[in-house]
Design a protein around this motif. Structure first.
Motif, PDB file in Angstrom:
ATOM      1  N   ASN A 173       1.024  -1.342   0.076  1.00  0.00           N
ATOM      2  CA  ASN A 173       0.015   0.098   0.063  1.00  0.00           C
ATOM      3  C   ASN A 173       0.840   1.248   0.086  1.00  0.00           C
ATOM      4  N   GLN A 174       2.180   1.218  -0.339  1.00  0.00           N
ATOM      5  CA  GLN A 174       2.928   2.132  -0.314  1.00  0.00           C
ATOM      6  C   GLN A 174       2.958   3.264   0.675  1.00  0.00           C
ATOM      7  N   ASP A 179       5.925   9.084   6.313  1.00  0.00           N
ATOM      8  CA  ASP A 179       4.526   9.512   5.782  1.00  0.00           C
ATOM      9  C   ASP A 179       3.821  10.148   7.029  1.00  0.00           C
ATOM     10  N   LYS A 194     -10.621   4.349   9.468  1.00  0.00           N
ATOM     11  CA  LYS A 194     -10.463   4.824   7.826  1.00  0.00           C
ATOM     12  C   LYS A 194      -9.435   5.912   8.041  1.00  0.00           C
ATOM     13  N   ASP A 196      -6.157   8.318   6.272  1.00  0.00           N
ATOM     14  CA  ASP A 196      -5.632   9.221   5.078  1.00  0.00           C
ATOM     15  C   ASP A 196      -4.187   9.233   5.053  1.00  0.00           C
ATOM     16  N   ASN A 198      -0.780   9.863   2.658  1.00  0.00           N
ATOM     17  CA  ASN A 198      -0.555  10.627   1.246  1.00  0.00           C
ATOM     18  C   ASN A 198      -1.503  10.918   0.373  1.00  0.00           C
ATOM     19  N   ASP A 199      -2.568  11.386   0.789  1.00  0.00           N
ATOM     20  CA  ASP A 199      -3.945  11.948   0.238  1.00  0.00           C
ATOM     21  C   ASP A 199      -4.541  10.750  -0.414  1.00  0.00           C
ATOM     22  N   LYS A 200      -4.454   9.597   0.198  1.00  0.00           N
ATOM     23  CA  LYS A 200      -5.223   8.630  -0.315  1.00  0.00           C
ATOM     24  C   LYS A 200      -6.054   7.755   0.820  1.00  0.00           C
ATOM     25  N   GLU A 201      -7.211   7.736   0.892  1.00  0.00           N
ATOM     26  CA  GLU A 201      -8.294   7.078   1.818  1.00  0.00           C
ATOM     27  C   GLU A 201      -8.220   5.767   1.739  1.00  0.00           C
ATOM     28  N   MET A 202      -7.990   5.007   3.218  1.00  0.00           N
ATOM     29  CA  MET A 202      -7.863   3.404   3.052  1.00  0.00           C
ATOM     30  C   MET A 202      -8.418   3.101   4.329  1.00  0.00           C
TER      31      MET A 202
END
Ligand SMILES: [Zn+2]
Length: 216
Positions: A173-174, A179, A194, A196, A198-202
């Motif tokens: 997931n990098q 980070d 949930k 965030d 690197n500007d990616k939600e997971m």
């Protein structure tokens, strides 16, 4: 000293630092190693006869000064090798533990120090654990877990547990040290978060969040 003895001493050292306690319970060792309580107790007896650990009945065990010195030497060697393997040989961070585990025992103090200088005197291993120095106090590892953050709080990831599946998951997931991770939502009932990064939600599990450490 045998490898098995060195590994015990190192684990006692690591558990005490990880949990920020003085005494370790033998049951912590058996569950970590997957050995029976009886075999752990036999080893502890052997180590205490050699003057490497002190056993306090019903309380637990801790390293003697000699034991602590050995543990620091091993841990130092292990973490310096990890830096070498990732930085110089391109190993992935989930693959260095086993290699370093073998190398640490076979490395003379002179070689460890040469390697340390060659690598530019690193302060942390590839997983963010401080590299202990032979003399003087060792820096504490980051202990603030992502799981302990509140909703909308964020931190900078500076340490992860050296756990193969976790490291593989983070790699896929990098997610890397350095980070910034924000807790977007805590879903207590589902045991999920949930986040965030690197500007990616997971979505990650609480179990994973409890293995990531940082500073706010
Ligand atoms: Zn490491």
């Amino acid at each position: 000293m045998y490898y098995a003895e060195e590994d015990y001493i190192k684990l006692i050292y690591e558990l005490a630092i990880e949990n920020d306690v003085e005494l370790i319970k033998t049951s912590d060792l058996s569950s970590k190693f997957g050995y029976t309580d009886q075999s752990v107790n036999e080893m502890i007896k052997k180590l205490s006869q050699k003057g490497l650990v002190t056993f306090i009945p019903y309380k637990g065990i801790k390293l003697t000064e000699t034991g602590l010195e050995q543990a620091i030497r091993m841990t130092r060697s292990h973490r310096i090798w990890e830096v070498f393997l990732t930085e110089k040989l391109g190993f992935l961070w989930q693959d260095v533990h086993e290699e370093a585990e073998r190398l640490e025992h076979a490395t003379s103090p002179r070689l460890v120090e040469k390697l340390f200088d060659y690598l530019g005197r690193p302060t942390h291993c590839s997983h963010g654990n401080p590299i202990p120095s032979i003399k003087g106090p060792t820096q504490n590892p980051a202990r603030l877990s992502l799981l302990s953050l509140n909703q909308n709080e964020s931190f900078k990831l500076i340490r992860v547990l050296d756990h193969k599946e976790l490291l593989t998951f983070l790699n896929k997931n990098q997610i890397n040290l350095g980070d910034t991770i924000k807790v977007v939502e805590k879903m207590a009932f589902e045991d999920l978060l949930k986040i965030d990064v690197n500007d990616k939600e997971m979505i990650i599990s609480s179990k994973v969040a409890d293995m990531l450490f940082g500073e706010m």
